[in-house]
Design a protein around this motif. Sequence first.
Motif, PDB file in Angstrom:
ATOM      1  N   VAL A 265       0.842  -1.198   0.000  1.00 40.68           N
ATOM      2  CA  VAL A 265       0.000   0.000   0.000  1.00 40.68           C
ATOM      3  C   VAL A 265       0.881   1.254   0.000  1.00 40.68           C
ATOM      4  O   VAL A 265       0.652   2.191  -0.766  1.00 40.68           O
ATOM      5  N   TYR A 266       1.896   1.248   0.837  1.00 42.69           N
ATOM      6  CA  TYR A 266       2.802   2.395   0.943  1.00 42.69           C
ATOM      7  C   TYR A 266       3.483   2.687  -0.400  1.00 42.69           C
ATOM      8  O   TYR A 266       3.504   3.829  -0.859  1.00 42.69           O
ATOM      9  N   ILE A 267       4.015   1.672  -1.035  1.00 45.91           N
ATOM     10  CA  ILE A 267       4.705   1.864  -2.320  1.00 45.91           C
ATOM     11  C   ILE A 267       3.738   2.412  -3.370  1.00 45.91           C
ATOM     12  O   ILE A 267       4.073   3.331  -4.126  1.00 45.91           O
ATOM     13  N   TYR A 268       2.535   1.875  -3.395  1.00 46.95           N
ATOM     14  CA  TYR A 268       1.514   2.362  -4.329  1.00 46.95           C
ATOM     15  C   TYR A 268       1.258   3.857  -4.091  1.00 46.95           C
ATOM     16  O   TYR A 268       1.222   4.653  -5.032  1.00 46.95           O
TER      17      TYR A 268
ATOM     18  N   THR B 287     -17.887  -4.126   7.093  1.00 47.85           N
ATOM     19  CA  THR B 287     -18.380  -3.972   5.716  1.00 47.85           C
ATOM     20  C   THR B 287     -17.585  -4.814   4.716  1.00 47.85           C
ATOM     21  O   THR B 287     -17.927  -4.830   3.531  1.00 47.85           O
ATOM     22  N   LEU B 288     -16.547  -5.493   5.186  1.00 48.59           N
ATOM     23  CA  LEU B 288     -15.757  -6.334   4.280  1.00 48.59           C
ATOM     24  C   LEU B 288     -16.625  -7.459   3.726  1.00 48.59           C
ATOM     25  O   LEU B 288     -17.501  -7.991   4.422  1.00 48.59           O
ATOM     26  N   SER B 289     -16.351  -7.820   2.491  1.00 46.76           N
ATOM     27  CA  SER B 289     -17.097  -8.902   1.852  1.00 46.76           C
ATOM     28  C   SER B 289     -16.239 -10.162   1.821  1.00 46.76           C
ATOM     29  O   SER B 289     -15.077 -10.112   1.433  1.00 46.76           O
ATOM     30  N   ASP B 290     -16.839 -11.271   2.200  1.00 46.31           N
ATOM     31  CA  ASP B 290     -16.098 -12.533   2.126  1.00 46.31           C
ATOM     32  C   ASP B 290     -16.159 -13.123   0.714  1.00 46.31           C
ATOM     33  O   ASP B 290     -15.619 -14.186   0.455  1.00 46.31           O
TER      34      ASP B 290
ATOM     35  N   GLN C 170     -10.025  -5.654  -1.848  1.00 45.26           N
ATOM     36  CA  GLN C 170     -10.732  -4.777  -0.914  1.00 45.26           C
ATOM     37  C   GLN C 170      -9.782  -3.736  -0.301  1.00 45.26           C
ATOM     38  O   GLN C 170     -10.143  -2.568  -0.145  1.00 45.26           O
ATOM     39  N   ILE C 171      -8.577  -4.161   0.021  1.00 44.99           N
ATOM     40  CA  ILE C 171      -7.597  -3.223   0.583  1.00 44.99           C
ATOM     41  C   ILE C 171      -7.239  -2.164  -0.453  1.00 44.99           C
ATOM     42  O   ILE C 171      -7.168  -0.968  -0.147  1.00 44.99           O
TER      43      ILE C 171
ATOM     44  N   LEU D 294      -9.643   0.256   7.413  1.00 40.58           N
ATOM     45  CA  LEU D 294      -9.863  -1.184   7.263  1.00 40.58           C
ATOM     46  C   LEU D 294     -10.385  -1.764   8.577  1.00 40.58           C
ATOM     47  O   LEU D 294     -11.335  -2.530   8.593  1.00 40.58           O
ATOM     48  N   TRP D 295      -9.751  -1.363   9.677  1.00 34.96           N
ATOM     49  CA  TRP D 295     -10.184  -1.872  10.986  1.00 34.96           C
ATOM     50  C   TRP D 295     -11.534  -1.284  11.383  1.00 34.96           C
ATOM     51  O   TRP D 295     -12.430  -1.991  11.807  1.00 34.96           O
ATOM     52  N   LYS D 296     -11.664   0.012  11.216  1.00 35.82           N
ATOM     53  CA  LYS D 296     -12.889   0.692  11.650  1.00 35.82           C
ATOM     54  C   LYS D 296     -14.121   0.176  10.908  1.00 35.82           C
ATOM     55  O   LYS D 296     -15.190   0.015  11.500  1.00 35.82           O
TER      56      LYS D 296
END
Length: 188
Positions: free
Chosen positions: A28-31, A59-62, A69-70, A53-55
Motif C-alpha cells: 500500500v505504501y509503495i503504491y 463492511t468487508l465482503s467474504d 478490498q484493501i 480497514l479496521w474501523k
Amino acid sequence: MERNKVLALKEGDYRVFNDVFEAYWNKVYIYLVKKTKNSEVAKDLTQLVFIKLWKYRQTLSDQIGLNEQIFRKTKQIFIDWLRQELRNRNHIMAVDNLPQAGAILANEENLETKRDIYIALQTLPPKRKQIFELKHIHGYSYKEIAAALKISVKTVDNQLTKANLQLRKLLQMSVFTAIGIDIINNVA
C-alpha cells in the motif's frame, strides 16, 4: 484461506489484522508513494487505509479477495486526498492575483485581504516563498521550478505543501481575528 481472514477480521481478530497489516503495509505504501510523490503523505495515507480497514471491518465482503478490498480502500483514500489537495490549491489559487508589492485596490475589504496575504507570504522562508511565487504567481510547473532552482520535483512539492499549510494557518488566524474584532465593535 482469504475468506477465513476476512471473516476473522469482521469478528475483530487483532492477530489476523496484524498479519494483514504486516503483509500489505509495504504494498500500500509503495503504491501511494508512486501516486503522491511524497513519502510522508504516503505514510499518513497508508496508516489511514489500515485505520479505515479496521474501523469498517464489518463492511468487508467474504466474496471479494482481501487484496482487492484493501486496494479499493487505498484508491478511495488517495482520491479523497487528491480532492482535498485540489480544494487546498484552489483556495491558494485565489492568491495568484496577489500584487508583488501590494498594489492599492478600490475596495477596502479586498485591500485588507490582499494585505493579509502579502504579510503572510513575507513570513515564508525565502526559498519556500520563491517556490510558491514561481508556482502560484508566475505559473511555472513543478518540473520547471525544479530545473530553474536545481532541486528535485519532490522538494518543490514538499515546499509548496508546507507553504500552503503555513499560509492557511496564518490566514485563518487573520480571519478569526477580523471576525472577533467585528463582533467586539458591534457589541460595543
